[in-house]
Design a protein around this motif. Structure first.
Motif, mmCIF file in Angstrom:
data_model
loop_
_atom_site.group_PDB
_atom_site.id
_atom_site.type_symbol
_atom_site.label_atom_id
_atom_site.label_comp_id
_atom_site.label_asym_id
_atom_site.label_seq_id
_atom_site.Cartn_x
_atom_site.Cartn_y
_atom_site.Cartn_z
ATOM 1 N N SER A 2 -29.865 49.008 17.008
ATOM 2 C CA SER A 2 -30.789 47.959 16.635
ATOM 3 C C SER A 2 -29.730 46.618 16.861
ATOM 4 O O SER A 2 -28.681 46.525 16.136
ATOM 5 N N LEU A 4 -29.146 42.585 16.894
ATOM 6 C CA LEU A 4 -30.051 41.083 16.682
ATOM 7 C C LEU A 4 -29.029 40.327 17.308
ATOM 8 O O LEU A 4 -27.952 39.841 17.319
ATOM 9 N N ASP A 18 -36.851 41.043 26.431
ATOM 10 C CA ASP A 18 -37.817 41.605 25.437
ATOM 11 C C ASP A 18 -37.341 42.945 24.821
ATOM 12 O O ASP A 18 -36.595 43.745 25.242
ATOM 13 N N LEU A 20 -35.543 43.163 22.039
ATOM 14 C CA LEU A 20 -34.106 42.506 21.202
ATOM 15 C C LEU A 20 -34.686 41.729 20.265
ATOM 16 O O LEU A 20 -35.422 40.730 20.465
ATOM 17 N N ASP A 21 -34.267 41.699 19.008
ATOM 18 C CA ASP A 21 -34.634 40.897 17.858
ATOM 19 C C ASP A 21 -33.748 39.735 18.194
ATOM 20 O O ASP A 21 -32.696 39.886 18.570
ATOM 21 N N LEU A 22 -34.447 38.779 18.237
ATOM 22 C CA LEU A 22 -33.891 36.847 18.446
ATOM 23 C C LEU A 22 -33.984 36.442 17.297
ATOM 24 O O LEU A 22 -35.113 36.408 16.672
ATOM 25 N N LEU A 23 -33.028 35.881 16.976
ATOM 26 C CA LEU A 23 -32.941 34.537 15.823
ATOM 27 C C LEU A 23 -32.549 33.450 16.566
ATOM 28 O O LEU A 23 -31.275 33.446 17.058
ATOM 29 N N THR A 36 -28.513 33.541 9.933
ATOM 30 C CA THR A 36 -28.003 34.677 10.267
ATOM 31 C C THR A 36 -27.797 35.818 9.081
ATOM 32 O O THR A 36 -28.086 36.842 9.415
ATOM 33 N N ALA A 39 -31.400 36.857 8.246
ATOM 34 C CA ALA A 39 -31.877 37.814 9.259
ATOM 35 C C ALA A 39 -31.335 39.283 9.070
ATOM 36 O O ALA A 39 -31.712 40.330 9.419
ATOM 37 N N ARG A 42 -32.705 41.283 6.347
ATOM 38 C CA ARG A 42 -34.048 41.436 6.800
ATOM 39 C C ARG A 42 -33.869 42.585 7.446
ATOM 40 O O ARG A 42 -34.817 43.748 7.299
ATOM 41 N N LEU A 43 -33.289 42.424 8.621
ATOM 42 C CA LEU A 43 -33.569 43.252 9.581
ATOM 43 C C LEU A 43 -32.512 44.522 9.657
ATOM 44 O O LEU A 43 -32.628 45.559 10.465
ATOM 45 N N PRO A 45 -29.456 45.041 11.321
ATOM 46 C CA PRO A 45 -28.876 45.681 12.781
ATOM 47 C C PRO A 45 -27.890 46.241 12.667
ATOM 48 O O PRO A 45 -27.053 46.107 11.529
#
Length: 178
Positions: A2, A4, A18, A20-23, A36, A39, A42-43, A45
């Motif tokens: 995964s 980020l 599309d 990919l997790d994006l911040l 960061t 994120a 939470r995620l 990665p």
């Protein structure tokens, strides 16, 4: 795996693929570090990739770079060390291309400032170091991918006219590597 992807602005992230997790973290070290860190918590990665534009600190520097070292250029680490505190102001990044990125909250357009920074680095941005430190705090590998948008002089003010081309190159890198 995964991934980020972290970018300071929507314009720099316009071509993130599309899936990919994006911040979009905002401009500057504080926003980059806080957002960061949130994120990552939470995620969770397995890799953080910071994509964005940067200024060139030396003549003839252009293109896409994956820095091997990032320095916090507007932090007085030497002064704080003199007070007896162990603080850092640079981080080595495995797998980079040998370039050095200086990060600071100062928008560099002054040739005198640029030339001073060029003694330590070849590139300058406003978020890279903070994103690296946030990823390190969570023990997550991080890569920096930067495209030169200007010469860290008055040409930096032309950023809006060149950011789309830079964002395309960053998106192409992500397609090939993320």
């Amino acid at each position: 795996m995964s991934v980020l992807v972290v970018s300071a602005t929507k314009a720099e992230a316009a071509y993130v693929p599309d899936g990919l997790d994006l911040l979009v973290c905002g401009v500057g070290k504080v926003e980059a570090a806080v957002r960061t860190g949130e994120a990552i918590a939470r995620l969770r990665p397995s890799l953080v990739v910071n994509v964005g534009t940067c200024g060139a600190l030396r003549e003839g520097v252009s293109g896409l770079f994956e820095p091997s070292r990032v320095v916090n250029h507007d932090f007085d680490a030497a002064g704080i060390r003199a007070l007896g505190y162990d603080v850092g102001d640079e981080v080595e990044l495995p797998g980079g291309d040998g370039s050095v990125l200086a990060t600071g909250d100062r928008f560099v357009t002054d040739p005198v400032v640029r030339d001073g920074l060029a003694l330590r680095a070849s590139l300058v941005d406003m978020e890279g170091y903070a994103i690296v430190r946030a990823a390190q705090a969570f023990d997550v590998p991080v890569r920096l991918v930067k495209v030169v948008s200007d010469d860290a002089d008055e040409s930096a003010l032309d950023w809006p006219s060149v950011v789309d081309g830079c964002a395309r190159r960053l998106g192409e890198w992500l397609v090939a590597h993320a």
